[in-house]
Design an enzyme around this catalytic site. Structure first.
Site, PDB file in Angstrom:
ATOM      1  N   CYS A  82      -3.674  -1.137  -3.417  1.00  0.00           N
ATOM      2  CA  CYS A  82      -4.162   0.019  -2.734  1.00  0.00           C
ATOM      3  C   CYS A  82      -5.323   0.974  -3.858  1.00  0.00           C
ATOM      4  CB  CYS A  82      -3.429   0.902  -1.977  1.00  0.00           C
ATOM      5  SG  CYS A  82      -1.952  -0.013  -1.107  1.00  0.00           S
ATOM      6  N   HIS A 143      -4.086   8.399  -1.398  1.00  0.00           N
ATOM      7  CA  HIS A 143      -3.169   7.463  -2.569  1.00  0.00           C
ATOM      8  C   HIS A 143      -4.444   7.470  -3.722  1.00  0.00           C
ATOM      9  CE1 HIS A 143      -0.444   3.639  -2.895  1.00  0.00           C
ATOM     10  NE2 HIS A 143      -0.189   4.859  -3.624  1.00  0.00           N
TER      11      HIS A 143
END
Ligand code: NAG
Length: 580
Positions: A82, A143
């Site tokens: 990610c 994130h």
């Protein structure tokens, strides 16, 4: 048995619909600038969608994008995890250029209040659209960091990267937030034993030093304490992910802790719809990123989606994801923006095979999330719908990248690319339109962390795409998987690189004979491109040092009290029984 449940798009229920029509009547959109909606799913596999060949799931809303737009079948992320993949998506640059490539075991920003994050000196696509007067919203999973030097500087926060509105999670979703299991023991089944062994071996060594009178009792007690405290801290850190990392922000404000995963999709949709309404009222063109929490574990859906699919909670979440996309599309239509909106759908990396039925399905591709260069981890769905500009129902098999969306967005809003830095995205608009049939991108580079492990070559002439692989993941012998995740550090260097014909062998099953003329013709061309690419990378401060990745406990968000007490709250906007 295929049972066709039709799930009502209740977002478009009477109230919301009335509001949208009213807005449309009072504030007709006059601007010619296109609106932009970028959907990015988490860990969704290449084979998870109906429009990518899955015959047993129901994803009609996402499929409608492919039906009404352009589907890219060879669309690639810049990383198989990610954090780096998302950094490349936002900046149009390989993670090695921005310091966002992992250098060690930790390949994502594990603790959201560490100092690792996307440097604010990077120019995101939101900063590009800002130059054209857009209102930019980011809803969902970020994130990419929070603070940099001190608590409250928010240097890595979305609002410091060109976005005007943020609602979502700074960190990632984790098993700990929704299941009885823990991500650490899923990764390392013998974690407690390992931790204890590390402690015990040192304790025994100190004990023998004491016995043989190399150190005295006082020294022994000091040393054993100095050794025990960090071990306990590590234990507590990994034991308390939910207390430490599960929270939702609205802009800079902490509004929910811990995350209530069930119903989060509905809250994200509501935030997205409100953002579009506000932009319409303000008569501003908008960029909206909907960064879904699905399909990453822990998987929880709203009650009405539980048990609807034939694929357990993963399938339920997939249907909820599809519903969420549909709800945004419906609101967009009602606001009158249907035709002049550029809509994109993708995933940050491939499905996570190691977690079985809770992970995605990568179809005929080899490998998955965290594996590095194999396509299963990096080849993802990629669809662009833009009715006023692009053809409907077109499919392109040419290699394209998530990084190209940076260029596409910049072109759509009429802003030049930054000229002071290397941008790795290419202009794929002519390809999507069908003005050209060959990808503008001749080479693409595939990394595991900060190591280049493969490169893709699409010669301008001919019809094939090649991939030269120099490293492979270190799989469990006799299996196609790693233990929970693959670590780049343990990937195997191939003495003779493997060359694949990705056009006729997309599953990377049969490398071209390394003694063949074909191999000897193609390989040096790719090796030369790798050499040039590596030379174009300038050294940059890594965001993945242990010092940066380490959790800064004094920066720990705690919404209601003094950490670790009373860190629980519910956003007053979304009371217990909020539903859409
Ligand atoms: C469709 O997707 C589901 C969910 O990931 C997967 O389990 C299944 O194997 C896929 N089926 C087909 C036919 O592709």
């Amino acid at each position: 048995m295929y049972v066709d449940y039709t799930i009502e798009l209740t977002t478009a229920g009477p109230n919301m619909m009335a509001v949208n029509w009213l807005i449309l009547m009072l504030f007709p959109c006059v601007h010619p600038a296109p609106n932009i909606i970028l959907f990015i799913a988490d860990d969704l596999g290449y084979g998870d969608l109906g429009c990518y060949g899955n015959t047993s799931v129901r994803t009609p809303q996402i499929d409608s994008l492919a039906r009404d737009g352009v589907k890219m079948t060879q669309h690639l992320t810049a990383a198989s995890t990610c954090t780096p993949s998302r950094s490349a998506f936002l900046t149009g640059r390989y993670p090695v250029r921005t310091g966002m490539a992992a250098t060690g075991l930790m390949r994502v920003n594990t603790w959201p209040y560490s100092s690792c994050g996307l440097p604010s000196s990077e120019i995101t696509f939101a900063e590009q659209t800002k130059k054209a007067g857009y209102l930019n919203g980011y809803i969902g999973k970020w994130h990419l960091g929070l603070h940099k030097d001190r608590i409250g500087d928010f240097e890595h926060h979305p609002l410091k990267q060109g976005f005007d509105y943020f609602y979502g999670t700074i960190g990632t979703n984790l098993d700990d937030f929704g299941y009885e299991t823990k991500v650490i023991t899923n990764q390392r089944p013998y974690w407690y034993g390992e931790l204890f062994t590390i402690w015990a071996v040192t304790a025994v060594a100190l004990w023998s030093l004491l016995r043989s009178k190399y150190i005295g009792t006082v020294m022994f007690i000091v040393l054993i304490t100095l050794w025990t405290v960090p071990i306990i801290c590590v234990y507590l850190l990994f034991e308390n992910f939910t207390l430490l990392s599960s929270f939702v922000h609205r802009n800079f404000e902490l509004v929910e802790q811990p995350i209530r995963l069930a119903g989060l999709s509905q809250r994200l949709v509501n935030e997205g719809v409100e953002f579009m309404q506000n932009a319409t009222v303000a008569r501003q063109p908008f960029l909206l990123v909907m960064s879904w929490i699905h399909m990453h574990v822990a998987i929880k859906t709203a009650k009405q989606f539980e048990g609807r699919s034939q694929f357990g909670r993963y399938g339920d979440a997939l249907e909820e994801l599809d519903w969420s996309v549909g709800a945004i599309l419906k609101a967009l239509e009602q606001l009158g923006h249907g035709d002049n909106t550029l809509i994109y759908f993708t995933s940050d990396n491939g499905g996570h095979l190691e977690i079985g039925t809770d992970g995605g399905y990568n179809g005929f591709l080899k490998g998955g999330k965290t594996h590095g260069a194999p396509d299963g981890g990096i080849r993802v769905p990629g669809i662009v719908k833009w009715p006023s500009v692009l053809p409907r129902g077109k499919v392109t098999d040419e290699p394209t990248s998530l990084m190209d969306i940076y260029n596409l967005v910049s072109t759509a809003v009429g802003v030049n690319l930054p000229s002071d830095r290397e941008i790795d995205g290419e202009d794929i608009l002519p390809l999507l339109k069908g003005d050209v049939s060959v990808s503008p991108r001749e080479f693409m580079f595939h990394y595991c962390g900060n190591r280049l492990e493969a490169a893709r070559y699409r010669p301008k002439g001919g019809s094939k795409t090649w991939k030269l692989v120099t490293h492979e993941p270190n799989l469990i012998p006799g299996s196609k998987l790693c233990q929970f995740v693959c670590s780049c550090n343990f990937n195997i260097h191939l003495a003779t690189p493997k060359l694949y014909d990705m056009t006729s062998d997309p599953g990377e099953t049969t490398p071209i004979d390394s003694n063949s003329k074909l191999y000897r013709d193609i390989t040096p061309i790719i090796q030369n491109a790798i050499y040039n690419h590596k030379n174009s990378i300038k050294p940059v401060e890594s965001q993945f040092t242990w010092a940066k990745l380490a959790p800064k406990l004094t920066w720990q968000p705690c919404c209601n009290g003094h950490f670790p007490f009373n860190c629980e709250c519910i956003d007053p906007k979304y009371s217990e029984n909020f539903t859409l």
